[in-house]
Design a protein around this motif. Structure first.
Motif: not given
Length: 199
Positions: A9-19, A35-45, A85-86, A161-165
């Motif tokens: 998810s590109p949303r920091k602290d969004g529902n995906t990260e919460y789960l 460890e939690l790593v965010r790939a969403g919203g970062r440059e990765i092809r 993933s979202p 919305d963020k936190g809804d989960v």
């Protein structure tokens, strides 16, 4: 033991990260490094199908212009891999798809690096489509000879919305159970990894 969660998810602290954090909590309590790593919203092809990974066999992708290999190093080290993933038009985010495709191919090119690791898929969804997200991730896990644990339901949490989960009691219960199962399975499997069949 080390468990890596990757958020698409590109949303920091969004529902995906919460789960994903809910999954990691019981794993951490069991004494694992997490460890939690965010790939969403970062440059990765996506994978360019150059197949250089089969020539190089260095546990890396030949494309070095983005952050994929940083993630791949952590994947190689992990005993358990949780990808979340979202739900975007009933599928994973583009960034997570890039990780799935490239990690799967690098694994195959290097003697199936992911063989015997635990793999779990997690989906955040507003309403529908999460099962396809779940399948998209698990297909790579299963083709990579990983061990995919079950839980109380499909590993999904509902919210927009963020936190809804956090209000999805069944989804949160499922995540916590999944984390407990990963910790249990890891302790059982770690004693026998050297005996994992190698076709």
């Amino acid at each position: 033991m080390y468990a890596l969660a990757i958020s698409g998810s590109p949303r920091k602290d969004g529902n995906t990260e919460y789960l994903l954090k809910e999954v990691l909590a019981p794993v951490s309590r069991a004494g694992w490094e997490t460890e939690l790593v965010r790939a969403g919203g970062r440059e990765i092809r996506g994978c360019i199908a150059c197949y250089k990974c089969f020539e190089n066999q260095n546990q890396r992708c030949a494309v070095e212009t983005d952050m994929f290999n940083e993630i791949m190093e952590k994947i190689v080290r992990a005993d358990a891999l949780i990808m979340g993933s979202p739900t975007y038009f009933t599928d994973v985010s583009a960034e997570l798809k890039a990780v799935v495709d490239r990690a799967g191919l690098v694994s195959q090119a290097n003697g199936v690096l992911l063989r015997g690791k635990i793999g779990a898929a997690v989906a955040a969804v507003r309403r529908a489509g999460a099962v396809h997200v779940f399948d998209s991730i698990n297909h790579m896990f299963l083709m990579s000879q990983m061990i995919v644990p079950g839980s109380t339901y499909w590993n999904m949490g509902m919210g927009f919305d963020k936190g809804d989960v956090a209000d999805d009691a069944e989804g949160i219960k499922n995540m916590r159970h999944l984390g407990a199962v990963i910790a249990w399975l890891g302790s059982a499997v770690s004693k026998h990894l050297d005996a994992y069949p190698n076709p």
